[in-house]
Write a protein that holds these residues in place. Sequence first.
Motif, PDB file in Angstrom:
ATOM      1  N   SER B  34       0.843  -1.193   0.000  1.00 24.51           N
ATOM      2  CA  SER B  34       0.000   0.000   0.000  1.00 24.51           C
ATOM      3  C   SER B  34       0.878   1.243   0.000  1.00 24.51           C
ATOM      4  N   ALA B  36       0.352   5.335   0.746  1.00 27.37           N
ATOM      5  CA  ALA B  36      -0.517   6.438   1.142  1.00 27.37           C
ATOM      6  C   ALA B  36       0.158   7.751   0.761  1.00 27.37           C
ATOM      7  N   GLN B  80      -4.984   6.844  -1.107  1.00 29.16           N
ATOM      8  CA  GLN B  80      -4.210   5.602  -0.998  1.00 29.16           C
ATOM      9  C   GLN B  80      -4.374   4.731  -2.231  1.00 29.16           C
TER      10      GLN B  80
END
Lengths: 95, 191
Positions: B34, B36, B80
């Motif tokens: 991920s 962000a 995100q």
Amino acid sequence: MIIDHPLLGPRDAAEFVYLGDACLIDRPDPGDENAARLFHDYLHIRDNPAGEHRELWFHEHGDRSWLVVTRNTLTHEIVRVELARDVALARGRDR
Amino acid sequence: MPDWKLSARAPLDGHERNIGTVAVAEVTDLALVSAAVPRGGDEAFAAALAGGFGATRPVTGDSTLGNRHAARVLGMQPDQVFILFAPPDPDRPAGTVAAALASAAYVTDQSDSWVILRMTGAGVRTALERICPLDLDDRVFPLHRVARTAMEHLSVIVLRDGADSFLLMSPRSSARSFRHAVELSLEHVSE
């Protein structure tokens, strides 16, 4: 119940979590001389309208956004869905 | 040196099964990281994504393909993205992303936290419509569309990567329950 997400389109209510009255966005200033009374009202005093009600929903099983949903408490019709971020920015908050 | 070594194990041990016209196969060769985006860092992030993965930033609900590391960038929420890619070093996928994005994002390795199933075949939408609350019709959920939802109370990311092909990602801790839910739905429509 279906909530028409502003970014994602119609999504099932099972994906969302309800928080409460959208007035929770307007958190009082702790430095205010009437802070105790303002926080009392902020925490405990709510309108209980029979009709349109603005409330906060969290899209937990989705894009994790907070929404301000305007829902008619008599019919459950949802008349408006906004990103809470946009609502907060429009009210002069910095985020 | 110790005389033992640890080896990685996939959440479903590389499970594969054909049910009716649909093939279910665990995907074990992709990493999931991920990223962000820092506040006010949209332009820097877009530039880093283009430079590091050759990909544009998708809007929430869409995905884009990059030309490095077979990357696919998934728009998960407004600030995100998830990056699904073939990691050059399977033990350090977040390092690859961090290096590629050069501090333009907060990066977290999610690879070992998810099970990934690919479902392919003519009957795949019929099987999914039983348990997936999303409308997967071509006009609503076309190729490259991605969404997080819940199936049988389990959180699932659904990605369409082909006309009759979907990637389903769900938490590793409930991987076997998830497989059971998906396969039971398939069995019910293939009898």
